[in-house]
Design a protein around this motif. Structure first.
Motif, mmCIF file in Angstrom:
data_model
loop_
_atom_site.group_PDB
_atom_site.id
_atom_site.type_symbol
_atom_site.label_atom_id
_atom_site.label_comp_id
_atom_site.label_asym_id
_atom_site.label_seq_id
_atom_site.Cartn_x
_atom_site.Cartn_y
_atom_site.Cartn_z
ATOM 1 N N PRO A 122 0.805 -1.236 0.000
ATOM 2 C CA PRO A 122 0.000 0.000 0.000
ATOM 3 C C PRO A 122 0.828 1.272 0.000
ATOM 4 O O PRO A 122 0.425 2.268 -0.603
ATOM 5 N N GLU A 123 1.977 1.246 0.674
ATOM 6 C CA GLU A 123 2.787 2.471 0.754
ATOM 7 C C GLU A 123 3.247 2.931 -0.635
ATOM 8 O O GLU A 123 3.510 4.112 -0.862
ATOM 9 N N ASP A 124 3.341 1.995 -1.568
ATOM 10 C CA ASP A 124 3.751 2.322 -2.937
ATOM 11 C C ASP A 124 2.604 2.187 -3.932
ATOM 12 O O ASP A 124 2.820 2.360 -5.140
ATOM 13 N N LYS A 125 1.420 1.835 -3.406
ATOM 14 C CA LYS A 125 0.250 1.610 -4.270
ATOM 15 C C LYS A 125 0.605 0.620 -5.394
ATOM 16 O O LYS A 125 0.214 0.808 -6.557
ATOM 17 N N LEU A 126 1.358 -0.381 -5.039
ATOM 18 C CA LEU A 126 1.911 -1.319 -6.025
ATOM 19 C C LEU A 126 1.314 -2.705 -5.846
ATOM 20 O O LEU A 126 1.354 -3.272 -4.745
ATOM 21 N N LEU A 127 0.775 -3.241 -6.939
ATOM 22 C CA LEU A 127 0.280 -4.621 -6.951
ATOM 23 C C LEU A 127 1.236 -5.456 -7.783
ATOM 24 O O LEU A 127 1.374 -5.232 -8.995
ATOM 25 N N ILE A 128 1.911 -6.392 -7.141
ATOM 26 C CA ILE A 128 2.783 -7.323 -7.866
ATOM 27 C C ILE A 128 1.905 -8.531 -8.180
ATOM 28 O O ILE A 128 1.461 -9.246 -7.279
ATOM 29 N N ALA A 129 1.613 -8.714 -9.464
ATOM 30 C CA ALA A 129 0.433 -9.491 -9.861
ATOM 31 C C ALA A 129 0.743 -10.882 -10.386
ATOM 32 O O ALA A 129 -0.167 -11.600 -10.795
ATOM 33 N N ASN A 130 2.026 -11.236 -10.378
ATOM 34 C CA ASN A 130 2.388 -12.548 -10.896
ATOM 35 C C ASN A 130 1.864 -12.748 -12.316
ATOM 36 O O ASN A 130 1.997 -11.863 -13.145
ATOM 37 N N ASP A 131 1.215 -13.888 -12.618
ATOM 38 C CA ASP A 131 0.816 -14.127 -14.009
ATOM 39 C C ASP A 131 -0.366 -13.254 -14.457
ATOM 40 O O ASP A 131 -0.576 -13.059 -15.653
ATOM 41 N N ALA A 132 -1.165 -12.787 -13.492
ATOM 42 C CA ALA A 132 -2.317 -11.960 -13.867
ATOM 43 C C ALA A 132 -1.835 -10.674 -14.537
ATOM 44 O O ALA A 132 -0.801 -10.113 -14.164
ATOM 45 N N PHE A 133 -2.572 -10.232 -15.530
ATOM 46 C CA PHE A 133 -2.298 -9.013 -16.307
ATOM 47 C C PHE A 133 -1.021 -9.123 -17.163
ATOM 48 O O PHE A 133 -0.516 -8.126 -17.661
ATOM 49 N N GLY A 134 -0.531 -10.352 -17.347
ATOM 50 C CA GLY A 134 0.678 -10.538 -18.144
ATOM 51 C C GLY A 134 0.418 -10.393 -19.632
ATOM 52 O O GLY A 134 -0.727 -10.422 -20.106
ATOM 53 N N GLN A 135 1.500 -10.211 -20.351
ATOM 54 C CA GLN A 135 1.479 -10.222 -21.808
ATOM 55 C C GLN A 135 2.818 -10.804 -22.217
ATOM 56 O O GLN A 135 3.838 -10.510 -21.582
ATOM 57 N N ASN A 136 2.810 -11.644 -23.244
ATOM 58 C CA ASN A 136 4.073 -12.190 -23.709
ATOM 59 C C ASN A 136 4.670 -11.245 -24.751
ATOM 60 O O ASN A 136 4.341 -11.315 -25.939
ATOM 61 N N ILE A 137 5.484 -10.345 -24.266
ATOM 62 C CA ILE A 137 6.154 -9.355 -25.119
ATOM 63 C C ILE A 137 7.598 -9.217 -24.625
ATOM 64 O O ILE A 137 7.815 -8.810 -23.478
ATOM 65 N N ALA A 138 8.532 -9.565 -25.469
ATOM 66 C CA ALA A 138 9.936 -9.266 -25.164
ATOM 67 C C ALA A 138 10.204 -7.878 -25.742
ATOM 68 O O ALA A 138 9.949 -7.640 -26.927
ATOM 69 N N SER A 139 10.713 -6.984 -24.923
ATOM 70 C CA SER A 139 10.903 -5.605 -25.418
ATOM 71 C C SER A 139 11.979 -4.902 -24.617
ATOM 72 O O SER A 139 12.322 -5.322 -23.509
ATOM 73 N N SER A 140 12.470 -3.809 -25.199
ATOM 74 C CA SER A 140 13.405 -2.965 -24.444
ATOM 75 C C SER A 140 12.632 -2.093 -23.460
ATOM 76 O O SER A 140 13.171 -1.661 -22.452
ATOM 77 N N GLU A 141 11.348 -1.850 -23.746
ATOM 78 C CA GLU A 141 10.530 -1.029 -22.854
ATOM 79 C C GLU A 141 10.088 -1.864 -21.645
ATOM 80 O O GLU A 141 9.918 -3.071 -21.762
ATOM 81 N N ARG A 142 9.869 -1.215 -20.531
ATOM 82 C CA ARG A 142 9.416 -1.908 -19.322
ATOM 83 C C ARG A 142 7.994 -1.493 -18.939
ATOM 84 O O ARG A 142 7.366 -2.132 -18.105
ATOM 85 N N PHE A 143 7.481 -0.410 -19.529
ATOM 86 C CA PHE A 143 6.169 0.103 -19.130
ATOM 87 C C PHE A 143 5.192 0.032 -20.298
ATOM 88 O O PHE A 143 5.547 0.339 -21.454
ATOM 89 N N ALA A 144 3.965 -0.342 -19.967
ATOM 90 C CA ALA A 144 2.942 -0.567 -20.989
ATOM 91 C C ALA A 144 2.610 0.703 -21.768
ATOM 92 O O ALA A 144 2.199 0.633 -22.931
ATOM 93 N N ASP A 145 2.784 1.872 -21.123
ATOM 94 C CA ASP A 145 2.455 3.119 -21.830
ATOM 95 C C ASP A 145 3.518 3.498 -22.855
ATOM 96 O O ASP A 145 3.355 4.467 -23.586
ATOM 97 N N GLN A 146 4.591 2.720 -22.922
ATOM 98 C CA GLN A 146 5.667 3.033 -23.872
ATOM 99 C C GLN A 146 5.486 2.319 -25.209
ATOM 100 O O GLN A 146 6.291 2.518 -26.117
ATOM 101 N N ILE A 147 4.476 1.451 -25.308
ATOM 102 C CA ILE A 147 4.279 0.751 -26.582
ATOM 103 C C ILE A 147 2.882 1.049 -27.121
ATOM 104 O O ILE A 147 2.016 1.573 -26.407
ATOM 105 N N ASP A 148 2.676 0.687 -28.367
ATOM 106 C CA ASP A 148 1.402 0.920 -29.032
ATOM 107 C C ASP A 148 0.258 0.203 -28.289
ATOM 108 O O ASP A 148 0.361 -0.981 -27.954
ATOM 109 N N ARG A 149 -0.828 0.918 -28.019
ATOM 110 C CA ARG A 149 -1.923 0.377 -27.205
ATOM 111 C C ARG A 149 -2.608 -0.831 -27.870
ATOM 112 O O ARG A 149 -2.983 -1.797 -27.202
ATOM 113 N N ALA A 150 -2.775 -0.744 -29.207
ATOM 114 C CA ALA A 150 -3.437 -1.867 -29.901
ATOM 115 C C ALA A 150 -2.582 -3.135 -29.820
ATOM 116 O O ALA A 150 -3.107 -4.242 -29.634
ATOM 117 N N HIS A 151 -1.269 -2.960 -29.943
ATOM 118 C CA HIS A 151 -0.361 -4.117 -29.821
ATOM 119 C C HIS A 151 -0.439 -4.688 -28.404
ATOM 120 O O HIS A 151 -0.527 -5.911 -28.217
#
Ligand code: FEO
Length: 400
Positions: free
Chosen positions: A156-185
C-alpha cells in the motif's frame, strides 16, 4: 539486461526471453516474453519472484547491479511454476535469505519441485501481512489464477500490486512500461495471453477483481511477471477494465469458421458458411488449420460469439488438426458461444456427428442441421452451407 527503477527503492530485475516461441502449446507468435522479478529496498531487502532456470546467470548479473545478492533478506515466491521459480535453488544458495515466503499451496508446490531441506520457508495465508520496515506486504491468494499456489502481493505504501501471471502479456521488449508501446499491440498481446492461459479461470478473475474493489485497494502500478508494467491510474484502470471485459466473455458479433480439408471440399463448404454469416452482418474470420496455429485460432475464438468447425471424415474420425484444436479449445472452456459443424466424407461420414458432440460437450449452443456431403459439394450443398451460416448468424445476434 540492466535493472530498471520502477518506483523509489523498487527495481525490475528480470530477464527478457527474446526467443521463446512456445508455452506448453501456446505459441507466442514470435513476440517472446519476459520473466519479471522485483527488488524492494527497505529494512528488509526483498525479492519478489525469480526467473526461468536458463536465465539464471543473466538474472544474477542484473540483480547484482543493484544489490549484493547476499544482502537480500526475504524472497517472496508468488507462484511456483518454473518460469518464475526456476532460479530459486541457486538464489537461496547465493542469498541465504532469512525467510522465503509463499502461499500455503505454494509451500506444497515448492516441496514438490525442489529439495527444500534447510530452506526457511514460511507460508502466508490470504489476508496476512509482512512488514519490510517502512513498507508492508499484503498477500492475496488467487487459487487457480492460474495455479493453486498463485498469489498477489500488494504494497500500500507504494500503491503497487505485484500481480504474478495476472495481467501478463508475452512481449519481449526494451521497454518496461505498458504506456511506452502501441496500445493496440498491447491489447492484442493481453488478449492472446488471456485467451490461451486465463480463460478457464475467468470466475477467479471476477472474484479477484471484486475483492480488490471491496478492499478498496489504492493501486497506481500493476507489475505482472510477464511483459510490461502498468503505471499511473489511466493504465491501471485500463488493465483492470480489460480483465473485467475478458472475464465476462460476452458474445461479440464475430464468427470464426475453422477447418481442415483433404481435397478442398470442406474448404469450399467453409467459404459458403462464411458467406451465410456475412449475409447476417456478422464479421467473419476463416481459418485453415494448416495455416494457423491452434493458439492463434483460440485468440480469434475467444473474441468471437460463434465458432463453426469443419473437417472431412478421416479413418472414421476427423482430421488430426481439427481434433487438436477441439482438444485445446475444450481445455480452455470458452463460454457463451454458438457453434455448428460441417464437412465432407467419402464413405462412412462420422465427421459432423463427432464435431457436434465436441461442441455440445463445451456447452456451445449448437445450430442444426450440420451439413455433410459425400465427396464434392454441388451448388445445392453449398446453399445448405450458406443457410447454416445464416442460421448461426441469427442465433448469435439473438444473444447479443
Ligand atoms: Fe508465468 Fe504460471 O507462470
Amino acid at each position: 539486461m540492466r535493472p530498471v527503477q520502477i518506483k523509489d527503492g523498487i527495481h525490475w530485475v528480470g530477464a527478457v526471453d527474446w526467443n521463446n516461441i512456445d508455452f506448453h502449446g501456446y505459441s507466442l507468435a514470435r513476440f517472446g516474453t519476459t520473466y519479471n522479478a522485483y527488488l524492494v529496498f527497505d529494512e528488509k531487502i526483498t525479492l519478489f519472484d525469480t526467473v526461468k532456470a536458463p536465465f539464471k546467470d543473466e538474472f544474477l548479473e542484473c540483480l547484482s547491479q543493484v544489490v549484493d545478492p547476499c544482502k537480500i533478506d526475504y524472497i517472496v515466491a508468488n507462484h511456483l511454476e518454473p518460469d518464475h521459480s526456476g532460479c530459486l535453488p541457486e538464489l537461496i544458495a547465493a542469498c541465504k535469505p532469512e525467510k522465503v515466503f509463499c502461499s500455503p499451496m505454494g509451500q506444497r508446490a515448492m516441496e514438490a519441485h525442489f529439495d527444500t531441506t534447510g530452506w526457511p520457508v514460511q507460508a502466508m495465508k490470504s489476508g496476512s501481512t509482512l512488514s519490510l520496515g517502512r513498507r508492508t506486504v499484503h498477500f492475496l491468494e488467487t487459487r487457480m489464477l492460474h495455479w493453486p499456489d498463485s498469489m498477489l502481493s500488494y504494497i500500500p505504501e507504494d500503491k503497487l500490486l505485484i500481480a504474478n501471471d495476472a495481467f501478463g502479456q508475452n512481449i519481449a521488449s526494451s521497454e518496461r512500461f505498458a504506456d511506452q508501446i502501441d496500445r493496440a499491440h498491447l491489447k492484442r498481446r493481453m488478449t492472446e495471453y488471456y485467451a490461451n492461459i486465463i480463460t478457464p479461470y475467468s470466475p477467479v478473475v471476477e472474484k479477484t477483481l471484486a475483492t480488490v474493489a471491496e478492499m478498496g485497494l489504492d493501486i497506481d502500478m500493476i507489475a505482472p511477471d510477464h511483459g510490461l508494467i502498468f503505471r499511473g491510474k489511466e493504465m491501471v484502470d485500463f488493465a483492470l477494465d480489460t480483465y473485467a471485459e475478458f472475464a465476462a466473455q460476452k458474445p461479440a458479433n464475430r464468427a470464426v469458421v475453422v477447418f481442415d480439408t483433404m481435397w478442398h471440399s470442406t474448404e469450399r463448404m467453409a467459404h459458403a458458411v462464411a458467406d451465410g454469416l456475412m449475409d447476417e452482418g456478422v464479421s467473419v474470420r476463416v481459418m485453415h488449420l494448416k495455416s494457423f496455429h491452434h493458439s492463434e485460432v483460440m485468440t480469434e475464438i475467444f473474441q468471437a460469439g460463434a465458432v463453426v468447425v469443419g473437417s472431412p471424415t478421416h479413418n472414421n474420425g476427423i482430421l488430426p488438426l481439427v481434433a487438436d484444436l477441439l482438444t485445446y479449445m475444450k481445455g480452455l472452456r470458452p463460454q457463451n458461444k454458438v457453434g455448428a459443424a460441417f464437412g465432407s466424407f467419402g464413405w462412412s461420414g462420422e465427421c459432423v456427428k463427432i464435431i457436434t458432440q465436441w461442441l455440445a460437450d463445451m456447452s456451445f449452443e449448437v445450430v442444426d442441421p450440420a451439413v455433410k456431403v459425400k465427396h464434392v459439394p454441388d451448388r445445392a450443398v453449398l446453399d445448405q452451407c450458406v443457410d447454416l451460416g445464416r442460421a448461426v448468424g441469427r442465433t448469435l445476434k439473438a444473444k447479443l
